[in-house]
Design an enzyme around this catalytic site. Structure first.
Site, mmCIF file in Angstrom:
data_model
loop_
_atom_site.group_PDB
_atom_site.id
_atom_site.type_symbol
_atom_site.label_atom_id
_atom_site.label_comp_id
_atom_site.label_asym_id
_atom_site.label_seq_id
_atom_site.Cartn_x
_atom_site.Cartn_y
_atom_site.Cartn_z
ATOM 1 N N TYR A 174 43.656 94.782 -13.484
ATOM 2 C CA TYR A 174 43.529 93.493 -13.658
ATOM 3 C C TYR A 174 44.709 93.095 -14.344
ATOM 4 O O TYR A 174 45.788 92.344 -13.856
ATOM 5 C CB TYR A 174 42.173 92.876 -14.346
ATOM 6 C CG TYR A 174 42.133 91.558 -14.373
ATOM 7 C CD1 TYR A 174 41.675 90.741 -13.170
ATOM 8 C CD2 TYR A 174 42.420 90.611 -15.696
ATOM 9 C CE1 TYR A 174 41.587 89.395 -13.076
ATOM 10 C CE2 TYR A 174 42.473 89.243 -15.580
ATOM 11 C CZ TYR A 174 42.113 88.755 -14.441
ATOM 12 O OH TYR A 174 41.848 87.313 -14.698
ATOM 13 N N SER A 189 41.458 88.145 -7.879
ATOM 14 C CA SER A 189 42.116 86.850 -8.626
ATOM 15 C C SER A 189 43.694 87.275 -9.225
ATOM 16 O O SER A 189 44.438 87.832 -8.360
ATOM 17 C CB SER A 189 41.245 86.445 -9.704
ATOM 18 O OG SER A 189 41.380 85.349 -10.212
ATOM 19 N N ASP A 245 36.305 78.391 -2.456
ATOM 20 C CA ASP A 245 36.869 78.960 -3.738
ATOM 21 C C ASP A 245 37.831 77.826 -4.350
ATOM 22 O O ASP A 245 38.684 77.476 -3.590
ATOM 23 C CB ASP A 245 37.796 79.975 -3.333
ATOM 24 C CG ASP A 245 38.494 80.700 -4.965
ATOM 25 O OD1 ASP A 245 38.407 79.987 -5.826
ATOM 26 O OD2 ASP A 245 38.716 81.938 -4.665
ATOM 27 N N HIS A 293 34.692 81.690 -5.937
ATOM 28 C CA HIS A 293 35.580 82.701 -6.450
ATOM 29 C C HIS A 293 34.639 83.591 -7.266
ATOM 30 O O HIS A 293 34.925 84.011 -8.327
ATOM 31 C CB HIS A 293 36.300 81.812 -7.484
ATOM 32 C CG HIS A 293 37.484 82.820 -8.214
ATOM 33 N ND1 HIS A 293 38.776 82.883 -7.324
ATOM 34 C CD2 HIS A 293 37.704 83.288 -9.085
ATOM 35 C CE1 HIS A 293 39.523 83.612 -8.189
ATOM 36 N NE2 HIS A 293 38.971 83.846 -9.041
#
Length: 439
Positions: A197, A278, A367, A409
């Site tokens: 991430y 993301s 989203d 999302h």
């Protein structure tokens, strides 16, 4: 309140007081002048009397502290992405003793200052949840299982979780968790899933995933989580080292993780799948642009792919704190360097690079955080620049998208939708990397 977890600011800090209803002393858990948090105390009758009960640690992040058993503190640190429990003096912060805990995540601690018994909620890569009971009045307090969630057909004793440290491009040591079946031979033949991430100060700590259990048990995967810069695993300094002008460190760290897994014999480039969502989708896309030869498959969920225009859509402007903004000339230069949409190049134009790996881009039609156009534009650019699907093109690996309907999302989806998506993306990865199902 007796327990106080980390807070994002001084004014939001929770507090604990002495047992006397007329006390004038308050203890705060705060990050004021302490990016990794500390405990500070003040007597409100003497406003300038601030003292540090537990100063900021040089490396570990102070996650929470709980006043228990009269004059004691049960303190929870995040040290090298592993949770550490300690008994300390409430008055002075002096260490009394450590309380051993295995690799995992301490989600919360429940206790009261009038009691000697506390409860600790814990999860890890190999257990979805345990509530431990601990008598802190004992000479050597230990955690004893009070309740445990079990998964039918899964025996955690067949698997192991360990942590390694590998060097990034600039020599910085990056921690990574590796979870696999026990006694695995490091011969480079195993499929591996590498997740990352690296943004917004988010900690990626051990957690249980049924999906990853299936990958390990039935498809022979090694599952890995790289705690790259940009997260908060070592406090605000670690976050800043992977944001704004330093954002490229995230990609260097992630690429180095893949290279380490190959060099250490866990897997090979043809069997290394990278995944992120993301900000992690941005991570995967940027790394595939830079090192398409290193990966055998890529799964990029709801990624921020257009780094020059992200701030113009829905909540995007809020991300400029981590990315910067293309309307500023200096920040434009940071962004154009790695923006996935603007850095697609046919890899066969460079010596030794063949084509992009099989890639699945995932988004959802509702989203409203990372709008679907990010994924759709990136997909179109990949297919155009690589001439994917055209006769004679060196790009024979598929570049596809999965667009979920009536979804957002990643959150608020039904269990069935979650299962369907997981089945699609990991079936794609298994097919592309030649991995077969094993009962």
């Amino acid at each position: 309140m007796a327990c106080f977890p980390s807070s994002s600011s001084w004014t939001d800090s929770r507090r604990t007081t002495d047992s006397s209803p007329t006390t004038t002393k308050f203890t705060f858990l705060t990050n004021k002048d302490a990016p990794r948090y500390k405990l500070a105390r003040v007597d409100v009758t003497e406003p300038g009397s601030w003292t540090d009960v537990l100063p900021e640690d040089e490396k570990a992040v102070l996650e929470s502290a709980c006043a228990v058993h009269g004059d004691k503190l049960l303190v929870n640190y995040l040290s090298d992405v592993k949770y550490v429990l300690q008994m300390r003096s409430l008055a002075t912060g002096e260490l009394i003793r450590d309380i051993p805990v295995e690799i995992g995540t301490v989600n919360w601690i429940s206790g009261r200052r009038v009691d000697s018994e506390v409860f600790v909620e814990f999860a890890s890569f190999l257990t979805p949840g345990i509530i431990y009971r601990c008598d802190v009045s004992a000479e050597a307090p230990e955690l004893h299982v009070y309740r445990e969630i079990t998964v039918p057909g899964f025996d955690r004793k067949d698997f192991e979780a360990k942590q390694v440290f590998y060097p990034s491009k600039d020599g910085t040591k990056i921690p990574m968790f590796i979870v696999s079946k026990k006694n695995m031979k490091l011969d480079g033949t195993h499929p591996a899933l590498l997740y990352g991430y690296g943004g917004f100060g988010v900690n990626v700590t051990p957690h249980f995933s049924v999906t990853r259990v299936v990958l390990m048990r039935n498809l022979g995967f090694v599952t890995c989580i790289a705690n790259i810069r940009g997260g908060g695993e070592y406090g605000e300094d670690w976050h800043r080292a992977g944001s704004l002008a330093n954002k490229h460190n995230c990609f260097d760290d992630f690429i180095a993780a893949g290279a380490f897994l190959v060099s250490a014999g866990y897997t090979s480039p043809a069997r290394l799948c990278v995944e992120g969502g993301s900000n992690g989708g941005l991570l995967v896309a940027a790394c595939v642009n830079q090192r398409p030869d290193l990966f055998g498959c890529a799964l990029a969920h709801v990624g921020v792919m257009d780094m020059l225009r992200f701030h113009k859509f829905t909540i995007g402007r809020a991300w400029t704190c981590d990315f910067g903004c293309s309307e500023n000339e200096e920040e434009f230069r940071w962004l154009i360097r790695y923006s996935p949409l603007h850095n697609v190049r046919p890899p066969w134009e460079k010596k030794g690079r063949r084509q992009y790996p099989p890639t699945m881009l995932l988004t959802a039609d509702h989203d409203d955080r990372v709008v679907p156009s990010h994924t759709l534009k990136f997909l179109a650019t990949l297919q155009h620049e690589l001439r994917a699907g055209e006769e004679g093109s060196p790009q024979t690996n598929p570049i596809i998208a999965r667009i979920d309907r009536k979804s957002g999302h990643g959150c608020g989806r039904s269990t069935q939708k979650i299962i369907d998506e997981a089945a699609d993306r990991y079936a794609f990865a298994a097919k592309m990397m030649g991995v077969s199902w094993k009962d």
